[in-house]
Design a protein around this motif. Structure first.
Motif, mmCIF file in Angstrom:
data_model
loop_
_atom_site.group_PDB
_atom_site.id
_atom_site.type_symbol
_atom_site.label_atom_id
_atom_site.label_comp_id
_atom_site.label_asym_id
_atom_site.label_seq_id
_atom_site.Cartn_x
_atom_site.Cartn_y
_atom_site.Cartn_z
ATOM 1 N N VAL A 81 41.006 44.360 41.139
ATOM 2 C CA VAL A 81 41.318 45.658 40.532
ATOM 3 C C VAL A 81 42.322 46.358 41.438
ATOM 4 O O VAL A 81 42.055 46.574 42.625
ATOM 5 N N LEU A 82 43.493 46.700 40.898
ATOM 6 C CA LEU A 82 44.520 47.376 41.692
ATOM 7 C C LEU A 82 44.291 48.883 41.648
ATOM 8 O O LEU A 82 44.072 49.469 40.574
ATOM 9 N N MET A 83 44.346 49.528 42.826
ATOM 10 C CA MET A 83 44.173 50.985 42.932
ATOM 11 C C MET A 83 45.460 51.613 43.449
ATOM 12 O O MET A 83 46.179 51.007 44.248
ATOM 13 N N THR A 84 45.735 52.829 43.026
ATOM 14 C CA THR A 84 46.901 53.552 43.526
ATOM 15 C C THR A 84 46.614 55.040 43.535
ATOM 16 O O THR A 84 45.792 55.540 42.755
ATOM 17 N N GLY A 85 47.299 55.739 44.434
ATOM 18 C CA GLY A 85 47.129 57.184 44.495
ATOM 19 C C GLY A 85 47.816 57.890 43.356
ATOM 20 O O GLY A 85 47.380 58.950 42.901
ATOM 21 N N GLN A 97 49.853 41.576 34.421
ATOM 22 C CA GLN A 97 50.640 40.360 34.228
ATOM 23 C C GLN A 97 50.439 39.370 35.366
ATOM 24 O O GLN A 97 50.509 38.160 35.160
ATOM 25 N N GLN A 98 50.183 39.880 36.578
ATOM 26 C CA GLN A 98 49.995 39.009 37.730
ATOM 27 C C GLN A 98 48.539 38.582 37.934
ATOM 28 O O GLN A 98 48.227 37.899 38.908
ATOM 29 N N GLY A 99 47.649 38.993 37.038
ATOM 30 C CA GLY A 99 46.287 38.471 37.092
ATOM 31 C C GLY A 99 45.206 39.461 37.454
ATOM 32 O O GLY A 99 44.028 39.086 37.523
ATOM 33 N N ALA A 100 45.548 40.722 37.707
ATOM 34 C CA ALA A 100 44.507 41.726 37.950
ATOM 35 C C ALA A 100 43.705 41.947 36.664
ATOM 36 O O ALA A 100 44.242 41.831 35.559
ATOM 37 N N VAL A 101 42.427 42.248 36.812
ATOM 38 C CA VAL A 101 41.590 42.487 35.627
ATOM 39 C C VAL A 101 41.604 43.947 35.214
ATOM 40 O O VAL A 101 41.228 44.277 34.090
ATOM 41 N N ASP A 102 42.052 44.837 36.123
ATOM 42 C CA ASP A 102 42.059 46.262 35.787
ATOM 43 C C ASP A 102 42.975 47.000 36.757
ATOM 44 O O ASP A 102 43.387 46.464 37.797
ATOM 45 N N LEU A 118 33.374 47.588 37.535
ATOM 46 C CA LEU A 118 32.686 46.430 38.101
ATOM 47 C C LEU A 118 32.169 45.508 36.999
ATOM 48 O O LEU A 118 32.388 44.290 37.031
ATOM 49 N N ARG A 119 31.490 46.069 36.022
ATOM 50 C CA ARG A 119 30.931 45.262 34.933
ATOM 51 C C ARG A 119 32.042 44.576 34.132
ATOM 52 O O ARG A 119 31.987 43.369 33.863
ATOM 53 N N ARG A 120 33.047 45.357 33.757
ATOM 54 C CA ARG A 120 34.125 44.812 32.935
ATOM 55 C C ARG A 120 34.941 43.783 33.715
ATOM 56 O O ARG A 120 35.349 42.752 33.168
ATOM 57 N N GLY A 121 35.183 44.064 34.991
ATOM 58 C CA GLY A 121 35.964 43.135 35.810
ATOM 59 C C GLY A 121 35.280 41.797 36.000
ATOM 60 O O GLY A 121 35.907 40.743 35.895
ATOM 61 N N LEU A 122 33.979 41.830 36.305
ATOM 62 C CA LEU A 122 33.236 40.588 36.485
ATOM 63 C C LEU A 122 33.203 39.765 35.201
ATOM 64 O O LEU A 122 33.346 38.541 35.219
#
Length: 367
Positions: A81-85, A97-102, A118-122
Motif C-alpha cells: 500500500v503506497l502512502m503519501t502526504g 500499475q506497478q503492483g500496489a494493491v492500494d 488491511l482486509r482489502r489488501g490481503l
C-alpha cells in the motif's frame, strides 16, 4: 489460534511510523509490525515474509514508486500500500500499475481506514497470487502435453507397429519383448499424470491440524518402504515431539518427495538418509540430508522450478515436479524451503520451515 498478520512499515518519519503502529493496535485484526526507515532497510531480507507493506512515497534518496518493483520482486505475494502526504491521482495510478494493491493519503489514515485497507489488501494479494499460480499451472500442463507425454506416446505407437508386424510373422518372442516395453511406456505416462495431478492438487488451502512430526514422517516412510528396501537404504530420524499446525497429508508428501529424491540421486551403497524435525524460533523445521552427490551451489534455486532436474539421477523416470510440489506445499503454509549447505560438507540437504501456528495468508518465498 491464528498468527498475527505480519506488517512492514516503510517510512523515514518516526512520528508517522508511531501513528501507524498505534492505528494497527486499535483495529480488531491482530498484527505484528516491523519498521524500516529507508529503502535499504526495507530490502534487507527478513526471517519472516511480511503480508502487507505500508510504503511511504517520499524516502531518503528515492521514492516509494521507485522502490516498489524491488519490493515486489523480493516479496511477490505481499500486498503493498503506497502512502503519501499529498494526494496525487497520477501517483495513485502509477502505484496500481506497478503492483500496489492500494493508495492512501496519510491525512486519511484512521483505525477504520487502516482496518479496511488491511482486509482489502490481503484479499487482493491472495487473489493475485492465486491467479499467478493458476497461470503457471496452465503453462505446466501445456508443457506436459506438448513435450513430456510426446515421447512415451510416440514410443507406444512405434512399439505397437512392431508388435503388429511380429504377430503377423508369428514372432512371439519379439511380441513379448515389445509388449513389456509398451507396459513400461504406459507406466511412465501414468507416473507423469499422477505427478502433475499432485502438483496441481496441492494448490488448495491447507486443512490444518495440530500434528507431531513423528506421524508425518512415519506416513511418508511407509509409502516408500518398497524403494527403501530395494536400495537397502539406511534411514535415521531425529524428531522433536512438539506439535504444530499443518495439513498432515501435504507435509507428509513433502517429506516423501525429499526422501524419494535422495534415493533417486544417491549412487552410494547403501544410501544414508537423515530426517530431522526441530524447533527453529517460531518455526517447525524439517531437514532431509543424504550421502549422495549433492547439489552445486549455483543450482540450488533453480531445482525448485517445474521440470528442472539435475543430471545424474540413477532413476531417469522422475518427472521434475517433486521439488516444485514441495515448494508449493510450503508456500501454501506460509513457510520457506531451501537447499542448504550439508552439515558435514557432503551430500544434499533440504530444509523446510513451517509456522508453528496457522497464518491467515500464505506469503512464502524460496531461498
Amino acid at each position: 489460534m491464528t498468527a498475527p498478520t505480519r506488517v512492514l512499515i516503510v517510512d523515514d518519519d518516526p512520528g508517522d511510523r508511531k501513528l501507524l503502529r498505534r492505528l494497527l493496535n486499535d483495529i480488531e485484526i491482530e498484527t505484528s509490525a516491523e519498521e524500516a526507515d529507508s529503502a535499504s532497510a526495507a530490502l534487507t531480507p527478513r526471517d519472516t515474509t511480511p503480508e502487507l507493506i505500508f510504503l511511504d512515497h517520499l524516502l531518503p534518496g528515492t521514492t516509494g514508486l521507485a522502490l516498489l518493483p524491488d519490493l515486489r520482486r523480493l516479496y511477490p505475494r505481499t500486498a503493498v500500500v503506497l502512502m503519501t502526504g499529498q494526494g496525487s491521482e497520477d501517483t495513485a495510478k502509477s502505484a496500481i500499475q506497478q503492483g500496489a494493491v492500494d493508495y492512501v493519503s496519510k491525512k486519511q489514515l484512521t483505525a477504520a481506514s487502516v482496518s479496511r485497507i488491511l482486509r482489502r489488501g490481503l484479499e487482493t494479494a491472495r487473489m493475485r497470487a492465486q491467479l499467478d499460480e493458476q497461470r503457471r499451472e496452465l503453462e505446466t500442463f501445456a508443457h506436459v502435453l506438448v513435450h513430456d507425454l510426446r515421447a512415451p506416446v510416440n514410443s507406444v505407437r512405434a512399439l505397437s507397429e512392431i508388435i503388429a508386424e511380429s504377430v503377423a510373422e508369428g514372432d512371439l518372442e519379439t511380441v513379448t519383448r515389445e509388449a513389456a516395453l509398451v507396459q513400461r511406456s504406459a507406466r511412465l505416462m501414468g507416473d507423469l499424470i499422477d505427478s502433475l495431478a499432485s502438483y496441481i492438487r496441492n494448490d488448495r488451502v491447507p486443512q490444518r491440524l495440530r500434528t507431531r512430526p513423528n506421524s508425518i514422517v512415519t506416513s511418508a516412510l511407509t509409502l516408500l518402504e518398497g524403494e527403501i528396501g530395494k536400495r537397502g537404504a539406511r534411514i535415521r530420524t531425529e524428531l522433536c515431539d512438539t506439535a504444530f499446525d499443518c495439513d498432515p497429508p501435504q507435509v507428509s508428501l513433502l517429506v516423501q518427495n525429499l526422501v524419494a529424491n535422495s534415493l533417486r540421486y544417491s549412487e552410494a551403497s547403501p544410501p544414508e538418509i537423515t530426517i530431522r524435525a526441530r524447533l527453529a524460533g517460531g518455526w517447525m523445521e524439517f531437514e532431509v540430508c543424504d550421502n549422495g552427490p549433492g547439489v552445486p551451489a549455483d543450482k540450488r534455486d533453480m531445482i525448485f522450478e517445474p521440470f528442472r532436474r539435475l543430471r545424474g539421477a540413477r532413476d531417469s523416470s522422475g518427472t521434475g515436479l517433486g521439488l516444485a510440489t514441495c515448494r508449493k506445499i510450503v508456500q501454501r503454509h506460509g513457510g520457506r524451503i531451501w537447499c542448504a549447505e550439508p552439515p558435514d560438507g557432503r551430500g544434499a540437504c533440504f530444509r523446510a520451515r513451517f509456522p508453528m501456528v496457522a497464518a491467515p495468508m500464505a506469503a512464502a518465498r524460496t531461498g
